[in-house]
Design an enzyme around this catalytic site. Sequence first.
Site, short mmCIF file in Angstrom:
data_model
loop_
_atom_site.label_atom_id
_atom_site.label_comp_id
_atom_site.label_asym_id
_atom_site.label_seq_id
_atom_site.Cartn_x
_atom_site.Cartn_y
_atom_site.Cartn_z
N TYR A 25 -154.66 -19.04 58.95
CA TYR A 25 -153.71 -18.21 58.48
C TYR A 25 -153.85 -16.74 58.85
O TYR A 25 -152.95 -16.14 59.63
CB TYR A 25 -152.70 -18.57 56.72
N SER A 29 -148.48 -10.21 57.12
CA SER A 29 -149.28 -10.00 55.27
C SER A 29 -150.45 -8.81 55.02
O SER A 29 -151.40 -9.50 56.18
CB SER A 29 -149.40 -12.19 55.53
#
Length: 251
Positions: free
Chosen positions: A157, A144
């Site tokens: 995250y 990501s």
Amino acid sequence: MKDAFGLPQSLLVLGGTSEIALATARRLVARRARTVWLAGRASPGLERAAEELRGLGAAVHTVEFDALDPDSHEEALGKVFAEGDVDMVVMAFGVLGDQAHDERDPVAAVRVARTNYTGAVSSGLVCAGALQAQGHGSLVVLSSVAGERARRSDFIYGSSKAGLDVFAQGLGDALQGTGVHVMVVRPAFVRTRMTAGRAPTPFATTPESVATAVELGLRRRSETVWVPGSLRWVMAALRHLPRAVHRRLPG
């Protein structure tokens, strides 16, 4: 074996209900991929995903897989490779967590890290070993853009994705010359069930756009894929932005 265009004919998806992975599987089945293994926790969603791909003409199997149980990975994934060669493994499992809640609940924060990072280390090494033993194959790792630089809004995250990203890069280097290709995919915010209710960030994308980028990356045998592609240059600039300035950026 892959076809003449470098596209796989057999897939193993870790995170079998992932919308990004399923968009990728649909695209590759349309390009003549014929066997798909969907690995995930047994659920109606996993069965629905399998039925959808069967309807497109693929032979689809499901296998029990739990990212939080690394002791089971070798046996569970070994069963898949024992059935025949796998041309491509997609590591697509992960959780977003709830940053505000998880900062107050360290156990919940660790669950995000264990799922996104340690679960990937264990299953990634098992799959890499199997691909190396068969002498070919691609390992596609869904990272990501959040792993590129910590942000106040999602650093738990993001840190797990940063660990995953570095692990995948190193694994790719370790597998150089073995016939195994590792490709790291770094999408921006992807509009999926997991991000429902969250305000999209700039460069937001869709599972279908990520799938298109994955197919192109496979054809080119890329090591890193950004989605959208222009994000590469944006992040190159943000990476060097002074920290005091970076922390004032929105979201």
